[in-house]
Design a protein around this motif. Structure first.
Motif, short mmCIF file in Angstrom:
data_model
loop_
_atom_site.label_atom_id
_atom_site.label_comp_id
_atom_site.label_asym_id
_atom_site.label_seq_id
_atom_site.Cartn_x
_atom_site.Cartn_y
_atom_site.Cartn_z
N VAL A 174 0.85 -1.19 0.00
CA VAL A 174 0.00 0.00 0.00
C VAL A 174 0.88 1.24 0.00
O VAL A 174 1.83 1.34 0.78
N ALA A 175 0.60 2.15 -0.91
CA ALA A 175 1.30 3.44 -0.91
C ALA A 175 0.31 4.52 -0.48
O ALA A 175 -0.87 4.47 -0.82
N VAL A 176 0.80 5.46 0.30
CA VAL A 176 -0.03 6.57 0.79
C VAL A 176 0.59 7.87 0.31
O VAL A 176 1.80 8.07 0.44
N ILE A 177 -0.22 8.74 -0.29
CA ILE A 177 0.29 10.04 -0.71
C ILE A 177 -0.18 11.09 0.28
O ILE A 177 -1.38 11.25 0.51
N GLY A 178 0.79 11.78 0.87
CA GLY A 178 0.47 12.81 1.86
C GLY A 178 0.79 12.32 3.24
O GLY A 178 0.40 11.21 3.62
N ALA A 179 1.53 13.10 3.99
CA ALA A 179 1.94 12.70 5.34
C ALA A 179 1.43 13.67 6.39
O ALA A 179 2.05 13.88 7.41
N GLY A 180 0.28 14.29 6.12
CA GLY A 180 -0.40 15.07 7.15
C GLY A 180 -1.20 14.11 8.02
O GLY A 180 -1.03 12.89 7.92
N VAL A 182 -4.29 12.98 8.02
CA VAL A 182 -5.09 11.93 7.37
C VAL A 182 -4.19 10.91 6.67
O VAL A 182 -4.44 9.70 6.72
N GLY A 183 -3.10 11.37 6.03
CA GLY A 183 -2.18 10.45 5.37
C GLY A 183 -1.54 9.48 6.34
O GLY A 183 -1.53 8.26 6.12
N VAL A 240 -3.26 2.46 -3.69
CA VAL A 240 -2.74 3.78 -3.33
C VAL A 240 -3.85 4.53 -2.60
O VAL A 240 -5.00 4.56 -3.06
N LEU A 241 -3.51 5.10 -1.46
CA LEU A 241 -4.45 5.94 -0.72
C LEU A 241 -3.98 7.38 -0.88
O LEU A 241 -2.90 7.74 -0.41
N ASP A 242 -4.76 8.18 -1.61
CA ASP A 242 -4.37 9.56 -1.86
C ASP A 242 -5.05 10.49 -0.87
O ASP A 242 -6.24 10.76 -0.96
N ALA A 243 -4.27 10.95 0.10
CA ALA A 243 -4.81 11.82 1.15
C ALA A 243 -4.67 13.29 0.77
O ALA A 243 -5.04 14.16 1.55
N ALA A 244 -4.14 13.56 -0.43
CA ALA A 244 -3.94 14.96 -0.84
C ALA A 244 -5.02 15.39 -1.83
O ALA A 244 -5.63 16.45 -1.68
#
Ligand SMILES: [Zn+2]
Ligand SMILES: [Zn+2]
Length: 348
Positions: A174-180, A182-183, A240-244
């Motif tokens: 799993v890839a996550v975009i955004g490290a705020g 929610v990411g 991919v989980l896009d949190a942005a």
């Protein structure tokens, strides 16, 4: 009671307002903590047409507190004065087709006052001494869980919903975009669902945040960012989980997917996004949206209670309500490494 009242874009103050009172199947809660959401920042600045639904308005939807008064019928469902609870923002009508199907986040009666509530968006929110919620939108804190953790349950549940919409399965990359907030919480959610590997795309100061959480990381701020990702995961990510959710990240998410992979996106883009259709078709990729939650509050409380979702680690700052302007600025400008900033109602 004291409440944060929005009177227009960028126009707000802490004011004395009348206490709300609970109607049928509602409860009145004394608010203890409220988390500042990215949505709140946009809402205060007037970036959304639909939110707030009216002015003057009291925002705030990530909160915890204690029941102090029961509306008619609430006790029949086991609610008692003194119960410690976490709030969730959507109270669906529970009569329409999507509510009956379990997807109350997509209620067909959205925003119709008296039938549906989206607290902090279309109905009074929690930046106040007291808030009224339907009993469908409160969840009991497990014994011993702090109000701090209760207040970050809402964003964690949104992250878990995003991971569920992505169809994360045991062993997936799993890839996550955004490290705020929610990411990071989405990365935690993916791991709690059994992801084999979790790789987070980040930049700047948030690279070290990802590191602290122990996830694999790559830097999206360099031209070789995607190359670095491909070195880590030559076949791409199953999910991919896009949190942005920006014009830049959605196409990037599609490039990062393995053949047959699925991207779940939770950010609400304010600009148009170009979707690369050729890979979507030829690699049978899936792109799905993820809105709020549909049943994830209770499992999220369970995951937080046993530390599978380490939601407390994202809390970096606390302010009293009187310092809301400063708290908002710290959130927006990420001052002093701000991740999740809480308003503490017991303080001031
Ligand atoms: Zn939120
Ligand atoms: Zn409905």
């Amino acid at each position: 009671m004291k409440a944060l009242v929005l009177r227009g874009p960028n126009s707000f103050a802490v004011e004395d307002v009348e206490d709300p009172s609970p109607g049928p199947f509602e409860v009145l809660c004394k608010v203890e903590r409220i988390g500042i959401c990215g949505t709140d920042v946009h809402m205060v600045q007037g970036h959304y047409d639909m939110w707030p639904a009216y002015y003057p308005f009291i925002p705030g939807h990530e909160w915890s507190g204690e029941i102090v008064e029961l509306g008619e019928g609430a006790s029949e469902f086991g609610w008692e004065v003194g119960h410690r609870v976490a709030g969730s923002s959507h109270a669906g009508c529970m009569q329409c087709k999507t509510c009956i199907g379990g997807r109350y986040n997509l209620c067909l009666n959205y925003g119709k006052s008296g039938i549906h509530s989206h607290y902090g968006h279309t109905e009074q929110g929690a930046y106040a001494d007291y808030v009224v919620h339907n009993i469908r939108s409160i969840f009991r804190l497990p014994d011993g869980m702090s109000y701090d953790l209760g207040a970050v349950t809402d964003p964690a549940s949104i992250a878990l919903h995003c991971a569920n919409r992505g169809g994360v399965a045991a062993g997936d990359t799993v890839a996550v975009i955004g490290a705020g907030p929610v990411g990071i919480l989405a990365a935690e959610a993916a791991r709690s669902l059994g992801a084999g590997r979790v790789i987070v795309a980040a930049r700047g100061a948030r690279l070290s945040v990802v590191d602290e959480f122990g996830f694999e990381v790559f830097d999206t701020n360099t031209a070789s960012g995607l190359e670095a990702f491909r070195k880590l995961a030559p076949l791409g990510a199953d999910v991919v989980l896009d949190a942005a959710g920006t014009p830049y990240t959605v196409p990037m998410a599609i490039e990062m997917l393995a053949r047959g992979g699925r991207c779940s996106t939770v950010g609400i883009p304010t600009d148009a996004v170009e979707i690369p259709m050729a890979p979507l078709v030829l690699d049978e990729l899936e792109l799905v949206g993820s809105r709020a939650v549909a049943g994830e509050m209770q499992p999220t409380l369970d995951f937080i209670a046993d530390d599978r979702i380490r939601a407390g680690k994202i809390i970096t700052h606390r302010f009293p309500l009187d310092e809301f302007a400063r708290a908002l600025e710290v959130t927006e400008k990420r001052i002093d490494g701000a991740m999740k900033v809480l308003i503490d109602m017991s303080n001031g």
